[in-house]
Design an enzyme around this catalytic site. Structure first.
Site, PDB file in Angstrom:
ATOM      1  N   ASN A 155      48.598  42.934  38.952  1.00 16.92           N
ATOM      2  CA  ASN A 155      49.755  43.824  38.870  1.00 16.92           C
ATOM      3  C   ASN A 155      50.340  45.008  40.196  1.00 16.92           C
ATOM      4  O   ASN A 155      51.641  44.986  40.812  1.00 16.92           O
ATOM      5  CB  ASN A 155      50.059  44.848  37.655  1.00 16.92           C
ATOM      6  CG  ASN A 155      49.081  45.876  37.386  1.00 16.92           C
ATOM      7  OD1 ASN A 155      48.536  45.552  38.566  1.00 16.92           O
ATOM      8  ND2 ASN A 155      49.682  46.273  36.473  1.00 16.92           N
ATOM      9  N   LYS A 178      37.704  42.844  45.921  1.00 15.93           N
ATOM     10  CA  LYS A 178      37.956  41.602  45.306  1.00 15.93           C
ATOM     11  C   LYS A 178      39.216  41.475  44.327  1.00 15.93           C
ATOM     12  O   LYS A 178      39.107  41.419  43.717  1.00 15.93           O
ATOM     13  CB  LYS A 178      36.864  41.006  44.272  1.00 15.93           C
ATOM     14  CG  LYS A 178      37.078  39.086  43.876  1.00 15.93           C
ATOM     15  CD  LYS A 178      37.025  38.977  42.954  1.00 15.93           C
ATOM     16  CE  LYS A 178      37.443  38.871  41.953  1.00 15.93           C
ATOM     17  NZ  LYS A 178      38.823  38.330  41.820  1.00 15.93           N
ATOM     18  N   GLU A 181      42.483  37.039  41.294  1.00 16.50           N
ATOM     19  CA  GLU A 181      42.933  35.602  41.768  1.00 16.50           C
ATOM     20  C   GLU A 181      44.461  35.113  42.067  1.00 16.50           C
ATOM     21  O   GLU A 181      44.510  34.182  42.876  1.00 16.50           O
ATOM     22  CB  GLU A 181      42.272  34.677  41.235  1.00 16.50           C
ATOM     23  CG  GLU A 181      42.476  34.369  40.014  1.00 16.50           C
ATOM     24  CD  GLU A 181      41.448  35.255  39.231  1.00 16.50           C
ATOM     25  OE1 GLU A 181      41.008  36.524  39.592  1.00 16.50           O
ATOM     26  OE2 GLU A 181      40.585  35.058  37.823  1.00 16.50           O
ATOM     27  N   SER A 231      41.612  44.031  32.753  1.00 19.06           N
ATOM     28  CA  SER A 231      41.046  44.355  30.708  1.00 19.06           C
ATOM     29  C   SER A 231      40.783  45.252  30.182  1.00 19.06           C
ATOM     30  O   SER A 231      39.130  44.921  30.821  1.00 19.06           O
ATOM     31  CB  SER A 231      42.140  42.932  30.716  1.00 19.06           C
ATOM     32  OG  SER A 231      40.614  42.349  30.432  1.00 19.06           O
ATOM     33  N   VAL A 232      40.308  45.090  28.611  1.00 15.29           N
ATOM     34  CA  VAL A 232      39.391  46.012  28.080  1.00 15.29           C
ATOM     35  C   VAL A 232      38.348  44.754  27.800  1.00 15.29           C
ATOM     36  O   VAL A 232      36.844  44.642  28.255  1.00 15.29           O
ATOM     37  CB  VAL A 232      39.423  46.195  27.120  1.00 15.29           C
ATOM     38  CG1 VAL A 232      38.633  46.890  25.714  1.00 15.29           C
ATOM     39  CG2 VAL A 232      40.250  47.647  26.786  1.00 15.29           C
ATOM     40  N   GLU A 252      39.326  50.961  34.933  1.00 13.24           N
ATOM     41  CA  GLU A 252      40.784  51.851  34.948  1.00 13.24           C
ATOM     42  C   GLU A 252      41.354  49.924  33.903  1.00 13.24           C
ATOM     43  O   GLU A 252      41.197  49.054  34.350  1.00 13.24           O
ATOM     44  CB  GLU A 252      41.699  51.595  36.195  1.00 13.24           C
ATOM     45  CG  GLU A 252      41.091  52.754  36.553  1.00 13.24           C
ATOM     46  CD  GLU A 252      41.571  54.316  36.882  1.00 13.24           C
ATOM     47  OE1 GLU A 252      42.591  54.051  35.378  1.00 13.24           O
ATOM     48  OE2 GLU A 252      41.410  55.648  36.433  1.00 13.24           O
ATOM     49  N   GLY A 254      43.099  48.792  29.654  1.00 14.12           N
ATOM     50  CA  GLY A 254      44.078  48.325  29.449  1.00 14.12           C
ATOM     51  C   GLY A 254      44.262  49.469  28.291  1.00 14.12           C
ATOM     52  O   GLY A 254      44.070  50.865  28.269  1.00 14.12           O
ATOM     53  N   CYS A 286      49.602  49.259  32.787  1.00 15.22           N
ATOM     54  CA  CYS A 286      48.735  49.320  32.015  1.00 15.22           C
ATOM     55  C   CYS A 286      48.886  50.549  31.026  1.00 15.22           C
ATOM     56  O   CYS A 286      48.991  50.752  30.087  1.00 15.22           O
ATOM     57  CB  CYS A 286      47.618  49.587  32.928  1.00 15.22           C
ATOM     58  SG  CYS A 286      47.612  50.222  34.535  1.00 15.22           S
ATOM     59  N   LYS A 457      38.154  56.478  25.598  1.00 17.99           N
ATOM     60  CA  LYS A 457      38.427  56.019  24.239  1.00 17.99           C
ATOM     61  C   LYS A 457      38.208  54.548  25.813  1.00 17.99           C
ATOM     62  O   LYS A 457      37.485  54.649  26.725  1.00 17.99           O
ATOM     63  CB  LYS A 457      38.796  55.514  23.808  1.00 17.99           C
ATOM     64  CG  LYS A 457      39.115  56.988  22.522  1.00 17.99           C
ATOM     65  CD  LYS A 457      41.008  57.095  22.170  1.00 17.99           C
ATOM     66  CE  LYS A 457      40.912  56.468  20.922  1.00 17.99           C
ATOM     67  NZ  LYS A 457      42.272  56.365  19.952  1.00 17.99           N
ATOM     68  N   GLU A 464      41.162  57.929  39.046  1.00 15.04           N
ATOM     69  CA  GLU A 464      41.401  57.889  40.562  1.00 15.04           C
ATOM     70  C   GLU A 464      42.270  58.600  40.682  1.00 15.04           C
ATOM     71  O   GLU A 464      43.102  59.350  40.047  1.00 15.04           O
ATOM     72  CB  GLU A 464      42.317  56.379  40.218  1.00 15.04           C
ATOM     73  CG  GLU A 464      41.688  54.907  39.741  1.00 15.04           C
ATOM     74  CD  GLU A 464      41.979  53.720  40.307  1.00 15.04           C
ATOM     75  OE1 GLU A 464      42.394  53.164  39.657  1.00 15.04           O
ATOM     76  OE2 GLU A 464      40.654  52.886  40.621  1.00 15.04           O
TER      77      GLU A 464
HETATM   78  P1  NAD Z   1      42.110  40.852  34.054  1.00 13.74           P
HETATM   79  O1  NAD Z   1      40.850  42.148  33.485  1.00 13.74           O
HETATM   80  O2  NAD Z   1      41.493  39.480  33.848  1.00 13.74           O
HETATM   81  O3  NAD Z   1      40.971  40.435  35.573  1.00 13.74           O
HETATM   82  C1  NAD Z   1      40.994  41.189  36.240  1.00 13.74           C
HETATM   83  C2  NAD Z   1      40.185  41.425  37.978  1.00 13.74           C
HETATM   84  O4  NAD Z   1      38.473  41.133  37.068  1.00 13.74           O
HETATM   85  C3  NAD Z   1      40.083  40.366  38.226  1.00 13.74           C
HETATM   86  O5  NAD Z   1      40.031  40.321  39.532  1.00 13.74           O
HETATM   87  C4  NAD Z   1      39.432  39.189  37.969  1.00 13.74           C
HETATM   88  O6  NAD Z   1      38.809  37.852  38.163  1.00 13.74           O
HETATM   89  C5  NAD Z   1      38.119  39.934  37.403  1.00 13.74           C
HETATM   90  N1  NAD Z   1      37.013  39.219  36.325  1.00 13.74           N
HETATM   91  C6  NAD Z   1      36.974  38.887  35.452  1.00 13.74           C
HETATM   92  N2  NAD Z   1      36.025  38.859  35.293  1.00 13.74           N
HETATM   93  C7  NAD Z   1      34.924  39.071  35.728  1.00 13.74           C
HETATM   94  C8  NAD Z   1      33.935  39.471  35.640  1.00 13.74           C
HETATM   95  N3  NAD Z   1      33.263  39.111  34.817  1.00 13.74           N
HETATM   96  N4  NAD Z   1      32.710  40.736  36.563  1.00 13.74           N
HETATM   97  C9  NAD Z   1      33.378  40.671  37.571  1.00 13.74           C
HETATM   98  N5  NAD Z   1      34.932  40.542  37.869  1.00 13.74           N
HETATM   99  C10 NAD Z   1      35.925  38.966  36.897  1.00 13.74           C
HETATM  100  O7  NAD Z   1      43.494  41.512  34.241  1.00 13.74           O
HETATM  101  P2  NAD Z   1      44.278  41.057  34.649  1.00 13.74           P
HETATM  102  O8  NAD Z   1      44.522  40.050  33.892  1.00 13.74           O
HETATM  103  O9  NAD Z   1      43.886  40.271  36.426  1.00 13.74           O
HETATM  104  O10 NAD Z   1      45.229  42.613  34.564  1.00 13.74           O
HETATM  105  C11 NAD Z   1      45.345  42.823  33.506  1.00 13.74           C
HETATM  106  C12 NAD Z   1      44.483  43.807  32.677  1.00 13.74           C
HETATM  107  O11 NAD Z   1      44.461  45.085  33.669  1.00 13.74           O
HETATM  108  C13 NAD Z   1      45.604  44.910  31.580  1.00 13.74           C
HETATM  109  O12 NAD Z   1      44.647  44.973  30.905  1.00 13.74           O
HETATM  110  C14 NAD Z   1      46.068  45.684  31.840  1.00 13.74           C
HETATM  111  O13 NAD Z   1      45.829  46.956  31.673  1.00 13.74           O
HETATM  112  C15 NAD Z   1      45.278  46.386  33.017  1.00 13.74           C
HETATM  113  N6  NAD Z   1      45.457  47.246  34.483  1.00 13.74           N
HETATM  114  C16 NAD Z   1      44.517  48.294  34.623  1.00 13.74           C
HETATM  115  C17 NAD Z   1      45.207  49.793  34.913  1.00 13.74           C
HETATM  116  C18 NAD Z   1      44.875  50.855  34.631  1.00 13.74           C
HETATM  117  O14 NAD Z   1      44.938  51.553  35.989  1.00 13.74           O
HETATM  118  N7  NAD Z   1      44.406  51.335  33.651  1.00 13.74           N
HETATM  119  C19 NAD Z   1      45.933  49.315  36.532  1.00 13.74           C
HETATM  120  C20 NAD Z   1      46.335  47.199  36.518  1.00 13.74           C
HETATM  121  C21 NAD Z   1      46.579  46.874  35.232  1.00 13.74           C
END
Ligand code: NAD
Length: 490
Positions: A155, A178, A181, A231-232, A252, A254, A286, A457, A464
């Protein structure tokens, strides 16, 4: 900086673009038209190894550079980002589909803030002197961790890269980043900028890939720390793998954050904040306040004005500077939002406005979902419990302070929370009881670099931004200095 949508290579390693066409294909799609903009490749083992070796080399050089000079390089990078804000914002819009009126003010600029902040503070950072009596004393030194890995969500590709790189590099580390994608382009430009600003080759490498490449990097013995924005479920996997190797982590993750609007709130401000906290970036943030609890005394007035203001949002091609609301990042993400909207209806919530796929005349093939407001939502509904990561606001009615605090906290998440009231005593009393890492009183989703950002939690660990972030990218060394001879019984 000229805007080239197709980079010279998929990865940026050791100061240059590199390619390895053996890696799986990553198609980069402009979400407003569905057109392919670039075709990249996921990293092979050879790319990962080259990136780690180069980052280790750069880190040894960089750790020996004075903090003042390290800060100067970061500040030069910030300056270059500001000078190129327009081109970087356009790229961010192509990568994510976010409206140019957002990206011009919220992405590269926020990355520059971060580099300025950490670039400015690092030379002023100092250790402790601890007197121990008899002339003995101890001192502490802040030391880098080594090569840190940043993994991004899709995002905020520029902001996430900078928010992770700035404290990491200020602290004397190198970073391999990284990107997601889904939005792989922006971080490559930040890598170019670091080189132009005078950083050693390899200090900030960008390695593209799907989750398997992320996992390969997390498990690599050359990586000392992992900072994930995602994501979580991904957080559980990454934190688990890092814990097995006893690596440092920042997570960081969800959220399903609450906004509490009390009966004495400035309603127009509360509505504006709820809209920003649900519809900015088409809801793909998020910390969004997706559960809007409104006191029963003002509920109907709130909903009427919210509906009116939501229906006047200008949806369209995000390259048009007047457009306020763009597409979702992918067709798949659009479908997730549309599916949740169907779930909400089936659960008995009332779809007050929006929530359908739309085809604006200037971008008819984009992945657009009109901003959705559900009313009559109850706490047990999936739309009120699960992170949708789309433009779907749930409005819930409440009657008392104790009740709303208990309901707001009844979630596994704890990223953020907001409260609207004119009563300062109540504001602080309620904030103290909310289980959330980042809170706002009478505003929402403001994330200045001076303020720590992060969750509690299941929303994560670590922070950050702010001086607190530096603690998560460095480790302390304690040194005891003796003034006299050793008093040994042997
Ligand atoms: P995602 O969890 O699908 O992917 C995040 C990243 O992790 C991607 O680069 C992905 O390629 C990588 N990844 C996936 N599996 C992995 C593994 N097994 N090992 C290492 N890396 C792996 O999340 P998304 O769909 O890209 O983003 C949306 C999520 O991110 C939402 O849940 C959102 O709340 C969260 N988010 C959190 C913040 C925050 O600061 N708290 C900010 C932005 C987005």
């Amino acid at each position: 900086m000229s805007l080239s949508l197709t980079p010279q290579g998929s990865h940026f390693v050791d100061g240059a673009y590199v390619e390895d066409a053996d890696g799986a294909v990553i198609d980069v799609i402009f979400p407003a038209t569905g057109e392919q903009m670039a075709k990249l490749h996921s990293a092979t083992t050879a790319i990962v190894e080259a990136a780690v070796e180069s980052a280790q080399r750069a880190q040894r050089i960089w750790a020996a550079v004075s903090p003042l000079e390290r800060g100067r390089v970061l500040q030069r990078a910030a300056q270059l980002i500001r000078e190129n804000n327009e081109a970087l914002s356009e790229l961010e819009t192509y990568d994510t589909g976010k409206p140019i009126q957002e990206t011009l003010v919220a992405d590269a600029t926020s990355g520059a803030d971060s580099l300025e902040f950490f670039g400015g503070m690092i030379a002023a950072d100092s250790g402790q002197y601890i007197p121990l009596g008899g002339g003995d004393f101890a001192l502490t030194k802040r030391e880098p961790l080594g090569v840190c890995l940043g993994i991004g969500a899709w995002n905020y590709p520029t902001q996430i890269a900078c928010w992770k790189a700035a404290p990491a590099l200020a602290g004397g580390n190198a970073m391999i980043f990284k990107p997601s994608e889904t939005t792989p382009l922006c971080a490559l430009k930040i890598a170019e900028i670091f080189i132009e600003a005078g950083a050693p080759k390899g200090l900030f490498n960008v390695v593209q890939g799907y989750g398997d490449v992320g996992a390969m990097l997390v498990n690599h013995p050359g990586i000392e720390k992992v900072s994930l924005t995602g994501s979580v479920p991904t957080g559980r996997k990454v934190a688990g793998a890092a814990a097995a190797a006893l690596k440092h982590i920042t997570m960081e993750l969800g959220g399903k954050s609450p906004i509490l609007v009390f009966e004495d709130a400035d309603i127009e401000s509360a509505i504006g904040a709820a809209m920003l906290g649900n519809f900015y970036s088409s809801g793909q943030i998020c910390s969004n306040g997706t559960r809007v609890f409104v006191h029963e005394a003002i509920h109907d007035r709130f909903v009427a004005r919210l509906t009116e203001r939501t229906e006047s949002i200008l949806i369209g091609d995000p390259r048009n500077p007047d457009v306020q609301y763009g597409p979702m990042v992918t067709k798949a993400q659009m479908q997730i939002a549309l599916d949740y909207i169907e779930i909400g209806k089936a659960e008995g919530a009332t779809l007050q406005t929006g929530g359908v796929r739309v085809s604006p005349s200037d971008a008819p093939d984009g992945f657009f979902v009109s901003p959705a407001v559900f009313i009559g939502v109850t706490d047990d509904m999936r739309i009120a419990r699960e992170e949708i990561f789309g433009p779907v606001m749930s409005v819930l009615k409440f009657a008392s302070e104790d009740e709303v605090v208990a309901r707001a906290n009844a979630t596994e998440f704890g990223l953020a929370a907001g409260i609207f009231t004119q009563d300062i005593t109540r504001a602080h009393r309620v904030i103290d009881r909310l289980e959330a890492g980042t809170c706002w009183i009478n505003t929402y989703n403001q994330t200045p670099v001076q303020m720590p950002f992060g969750g509690v939690k299941a929303s994560g660990f670590g922070r950050e931004n702010s001086a607190a972030a530096l603690d998560h990218y460095t480790q302390l060394k304690s040194v005891y200095v003796a003034a006299g001879p050793v008093d040994s019984p042997y």
